[in-house]
Scaffold this motif. Structure first.
Motif, PDB file in Angstrom:
ATOM      1  N   SER A 184       0.832  -1.205   0.000  1.00  0.00           N
ATOM      2  CA  SER A 184       0.000   0.000   0.000  1.00  0.00           C
ATOM      3  C   SER A 184       0.863   1.250   0.000  1.00  0.00           C
ATOM      4  O   SER A 184       0.559   2.225  -0.676  1.00  0.00           O
ATOM      5  CB  SER A 184      -0.921   0.028   1.222  1.00  0.00           C
ATOM      6  OG  SER A 184      -1.825  -1.031   1.149  1.00  0.00           O
ATOM      7  N   ALA A 185       1.962   1.233   0.736  1.00  0.00           N
ATOM      8  CA  ALA A 185       2.866   2.384   0.778  1.00  0.00           C
ATOM      9  C   ALA A 185       3.523   2.610  -0.578  1.00  0.00           C
ATOM     10  O   ALA A 185       3.636   3.739  -1.049  1.00  0.00           O
ATOM     11  CB  ALA A 185       3.925   2.184   1.853  1.00  0.00           C
ATOM     12  N   VAL A 186       3.939   1.538  -1.241  1.00  0.00           N
ATOM     13  CA  VAL A 186       4.541   1.656  -2.575  1.00  0.00           C
ATOM     14  C   VAL A 186       3.517   2.195  -3.556  1.00  0.00           C
ATOM     15  O   VAL A 186       3.801   3.072  -4.367  1.00  0.00           O
ATOM     16  CB  VAL A 186       5.102   0.290  -3.042  1.00  0.00           C
ATOM     17  CG1 VAL A 186       5.480   0.335  -4.516  1.00  0.00           C
ATOM     18  CG2 VAL A 186       6.283  -0.118  -2.193  1.00  0.00           C
ATOM     19  N   PHE A 187       2.293   1.699  -3.488  1.00  0.00           N
ATOM     20  CA  PHE A 187       1.210   2.154  -4.349  1.00  0.00           C
ATOM     21  C   PHE A 187       0.963   3.643  -4.153  1.00  0.00           C
ATOM     22  O   PHE A 187       0.847   4.391  -5.117  1.00  0.00           O
ATOM     23  CB  PHE A 187      -0.047   1.334  -4.023  1.00  0.00           C
ATOM     24  CG  PHE A 187      -1.227   1.644  -4.885  1.00  0.00           C
ATOM     25  CD1 PHE A 187      -1.266   1.228  -6.199  1.00  0.00           C
ATOM     26  CD2 PHE A 187      -2.311   2.342  -4.372  1.00  0.00           C
ATOM     27  CE1 PHE A 187      -2.365   1.496  -6.999  1.00  0.00           C
ATOM     28  CE2 PHE A 187      -3.404   2.617  -5.161  1.00  0.00           C
ATOM     29  CZ  PHE A 187      -3.432   2.191  -6.485  1.00  0.00           C
ATOM     30  N   ALA A 188       0.926   4.103  -2.921  1.00  0.00           N
ATOM     31  CA  ALA A 188       0.712   5.516  -2.618  1.00  0.00           C
ATOM     32  C   ALA A 188       1.868   6.362  -3.136  1.00  0.00           C
ATOM     33  O   ALA A 188       1.658   7.455  -3.647  1.00  0.00           O
ATOM     34  CB  ALA A 188       0.526   5.703  -1.113  1.00  0.00           C
ATOM     35  N   ASP A 189       3.103   5.878  -2.994  1.00  0.00           N
ATOM     36  CA  ASP A 189       4.269   6.610  -3.496  1.00  0.00           C
ATOM     37  C   ASP A 189       4.206   6.756  -5.008  1.00  0.00           C
ATOM     38  O   ASP A 189       4.494   7.821  -5.546  1.00  0.00           O
ATOM     39  CB  ASP A 189       5.567   5.911  -3.094  1.00  0.00           C
ATOM     40  CG  ASP A 189       5.887   6.075  -1.611  1.00  0.00           C
ATOM     41  OD1 ASP A 189       5.266   6.924  -0.958  1.00  0.00           O
ATOM     42  OD2 ASP A 189       6.763   5.339  -1.132  1.00  0.00           O
ATOM     43  N   ASP A 190       3.826   5.691  -5.723  1.00  0.00           N
ATOM     44  CA  ASP A 190       3.710   5.766  -7.176  1.00  0.00           C
ATOM     45  C   ASP A 190       2.630   6.766  -7.587  1.00  0.00           C
ATOM     46  O   ASP A 190       2.809   7.520  -8.540  1.00  0.00           O
ATOM     47  CB  ASP A 190       3.403   4.390  -7.774  1.00  0.00           C
ATOM     48  CG  ASP A 190       4.654   3.574  -8.046  1.00  0.00           C
ATOM     49  OD1 ASP A 190       5.770   4.102  -7.886  1.00  0.00           O
ATOM     50  OD2 ASP A 190       4.507   2.400  -8.429  1.00  0.00           O
ATOM     51  N   LYS A 191       1.534   6.779  -6.869  1.00  0.00           N
ATOM     52  CA  LYS A 191       0.463   7.728  -7.176  1.00  0.00           C
ATOM     53  C   LYS A 191       0.966   9.158  -7.004  1.00  0.00           C
ATOM     54  O   LYS A 191       0.728  10.021  -7.866  1.00  0.00           O
ATOM     55  CB  LYS A 191      -0.748   7.475  -6.284  1.00  0.00           C
ATOM     56  CG  LYS A 191      -1.907   8.408  -6.566  1.00  0.00           C
ATOM     57  CD  LYS A 191      -3.102   8.075  -5.694  1.00  0.00           C
ATOM     58  CE  LYS A 191      -4.253   9.014  -5.967  1.00  0.00           C
ATOM     59  NZ  LYS A 191      -5.431   8.680  -5.156  1.00  0.00           N
ATOM     60  N   GLN A 192       1.680   9.411  -5.937  1.00  0.00           N
ATOM     61  CA  GLN A 192       2.220  10.756  -5.712  1.00  0.00           C
ATOM     62  C   GLN A 192       3.272  11.099  -6.759  1.00  0.00           C
ATOM     63  O   GLN A 192       3.328  12.224  -7.247  1.00  0.00           O
ATOM     64  CB  GLN A 192       2.804  10.893  -4.296  1.00  0.00           C
ATOM     65  CG  GLN A 192       3.163  12.325  -3.937  1.00  0.00           C
ATOM     66  CD  GLN A 192       1.981  13.284  -4.071  1.00  0.00           C
ATOM     67  OE1 GLN A 192       0.927  13.070  -3.501  1.00  0.00           O
ATOM     68  NE2 GLN A 192       2.163  14.342  -4.842  1.00  0.00           N
ATOM     69  N   ASP A 193       4.088  10.118  -7.131  1.00  0.00           N
ATOM     70  CA  ASP A 193       5.076  10.335  -8.196  1.00  0.00           C
ATOM     71  C   ASP A 193       4.381  10.686  -9.515  1.00  0.00           C
ATOM     72  O   ASP A 193       4.842  11.559 -10.251  1.00  0.00           O
ATOM     73  CB  ASP A 193       5.950   9.092  -8.399  1.00  0.00           C
ATOM     74  CG  ASP A 193       6.977   8.905  -7.297  1.00  0.00           C
ATOM     75  OD1 ASP A 193       7.164   9.825  -6.484  1.00  0.00           O
ATOM     76  OD2 ASP A 193       7.583   7.820  -7.269  1.00  0.00           O
ATOM     77  N   ALA A 194       3.277   9.997  -9.808  1.00  0.00           N
ATOM     78  CA  ALA A 194       2.524  10.280 -11.034  1.00  0.00           C
ATOM     79  C   ALA A 194       1.958  11.703 -10.996  1.00  0.00           C
ATOM     80  O   ALA A 194       2.016  12.429 -11.996  1.00  0.00           O
ATOM     81  CB  ALA A 194       1.405   9.253 -11.213  1.00  0.00           C
ATOM     82  N   LEU A 195       1.441  12.110  -9.845  1.00  0.00           N
ATOM     83  CA  LEU A 195       0.917  13.474  -9.708  1.00  0.00           C
ATOM     84  C   LEU A 195       2.039  14.512  -9.797  1.00  0.00           C
ATOM     85  O   LEU A 195       1.857  15.574 -10.402  1.00  0.00           O
ATOM     86  CB  LEU A 195       0.146  13.623  -8.398  1.00  0.00           C
ATOM     87  CG  LEU A 195      -1.224  12.934  -8.377  1.00  0.00           C
ATOM     88  CD1 LEU A 195      -1.774  12.858  -6.957  1.00  0.00           C
ATOM     89  CD2 LEU A 195      -2.206  13.638  -9.310  1.00  0.00           C
ATOM     90  N   ASN A 196       3.188  14.194  -9.231  1.00  0.00           N
ATOM     91  CA  ASN A 196       4.344  15.094  -9.347  1.00  0.00           C
ATOM     92  C   ASN A 196       4.770  15.227 -10.807  1.00  0.00           C
ATOM     93  O   ASN A 196       5.114  16.324 -11.265  1.00  0.00           O
ATOM     94  CB  ASN A 196       5.515  14.599  -8.497  1.00  0.00           C
ATOM     95  CG  ASN A 196       5.249  14.718  -7.013  1.00  0.00           C
ATOM     96  OD1 ASN A 196       4.347  15.431  -6.577  1.00  0.00           O
ATOM     97  ND2 ASN A 196       6.025  13.993  -6.225  1.00  0.00           N
ATOM     98  N   PHE A 197       4.756  14.115 -11.537  1.00  0.00           N
ATOM     99  CA  PHE A 197       5.083  14.131 -12.963  1.00  0.00           C
ATOM    100  C   PHE A 197       4.103  15.045 -13.709  1.00  0.00           C
ATOM    101  O   PHE A 197       4.498  15.866 -14.537  1.00  0.00           O
ATOM    102  CB  PHE A 197       5.042  12.708 -13.526  1.00  0.00           C
ATOM    103  CG  PHE A 197       5.226  12.633 -15.015  1.00  0.00           C
ATOM    104  CD1 PHE A 197       6.499  12.674 -15.572  1.00  0.00           C
ATOM    105  CD2 PHE A 197       4.128  12.511 -15.866  1.00  0.00           C
ATOM    106  CE1 PHE A 197       6.669  12.607 -16.950  1.00  0.00           C
ATOM    107  CE2 PHE A 197       4.302  12.441 -17.237  1.00  0.00           C
ATOM    108  CZ  PHE A 197       5.572  12.494 -17.779  1.00  0.00           C
ATOM    109  N   PHE A 198       2.811  14.914 -13.397  1.00  0.00           N
ATOM    110  CA  PHE A 198       1.793  15.765 -14.028  1.00  0.00           C
ATOM    111  C   PHE A 198       2.065  17.239 -13.731  1.00  0.00           C
ATOM    112  O   PHE A 198       2.008  18.081 -14.632  1.00  0.00           O
ATOM    113  CB  PHE A 198       0.397  15.370 -13.539  1.00  0.00           C
ATOM    114  CG  PHE A 198      -0.687  16.286 -14.038  1.00  0.00           C
ATOM    115  CD1 PHE A 198      -1.169  16.171 -15.331  1.00  0.00           C
ATOM    116  CD2 PHE A 198      -1.212  17.266 -13.214  1.00  0.00           C
ATOM    117  CE1 PHE A 198      -2.161  17.028 -15.803  1.00  0.00           C
ATOM    118  CE2 PHE A 198      -2.199  18.124 -13.675  1.00  0.00           C
ATOM    119  CZ  PHE A 198      -2.680  18.004 -14.969  1.00  0.00           C
ATOM    120  N   ASN A 199       2.378  17.551 -12.485  1.00  0.00           N
ATOM    121  CA  ASN A 199       2.667  18.947 -12.113  1.00  0.00           C
ATOM    122  C   ASN A 199       3.890  19.475 -12.857  1.00  0.00           C
ATOM    123  O   ASN A 199       3.918  20.634 -13.270  1.00  0.00           O
ATOM    124  CB  ASN A 199       2.842  19.079 -10.601  1.00  0.00           C
ATOM    125  CG  ASN A 199       1.533  18.891  -9.863  1.00  0.00           C
ATOM    126  OD1 ASN A 199       0.467  19.179 -10.386  1.00  0.00           O
ATOM    127  ND2 ASN A 199       1.611  18.374  -8.650  1.00  0.00           N
TER     128      ASN A 199
END
Length: 157
Positions: free
Chosen positions: A16-31
């Protein structure tokens, strides 16, 4: 038995922690994409997969839509041509209602895009996927537009 349950819970929380990190990384990429696009940084062209699916969804005056698809190379070429005029006009896009959901091995980032000088918002999404080297790329993008000239590139049925 207790040991197995504890191990299972530990693995579940770790994934779950890895999944959350990837989601945040994806949002950071979008930003980063938004920042690069709004500042006309040439790095935005490198944020697309060479085989990305690019769709401009033209919103016609009657509210109906027509999808116009292109390949990455053509899109990048058109983007570079349009940047000069856009930069002179200080054209930018503001994005709201940003959300990321797991999709096809990556994340689908959906939002509403408001072009500068306009009072309307248009739907947009991009699918981003983490590459084996850890970088992220856009593999699919749909962006609504009211620019009717895109219709000349629509497939005739």
């Amino acid at each position: 038995m207790k040991k197995y349950i504890i191990t299972f819970i530990a693995l579940l929380s770790l994934s779950s922690a890895v999944f959350a990190d990837d989601k945040q990384d994806a949002l950071n990429f979008f930003n980063t994409y938004v920042e690069n696009a709004n500042s006309y940084n040439p790095a935005v062209a490198e944020m697309y997969s060479p085989s990305a699916k690019i769709i401009r969804q033209v919103v016609k005056p009657d509210g109906t839509t027509v999808n116009v698809s292109t390949d990455t190379a053509t899109y990048i070429k058109q983007m570079k041509i349009g940047q000069a005029g856009a930069k002179l006009r200080k054209y930018k896009n503001d994005y709201t209602n940003i959300s990321a959901t797991p999709y096809d091995g990556g994340y689908k980032i959906s939002s509403l895009r408001q072009p500068s000088g306009e009072d309307y918002k248009l739907k947009t999404y991009m699918v981003v996927k983490k590459q084996p080297n850890g970088s992220w790329l856009i593999t699919e993008e749909l962006m609504q537009t009211k620019v009717q000239t895109f219709l000349r590139y629509a497939e005739k049925n």
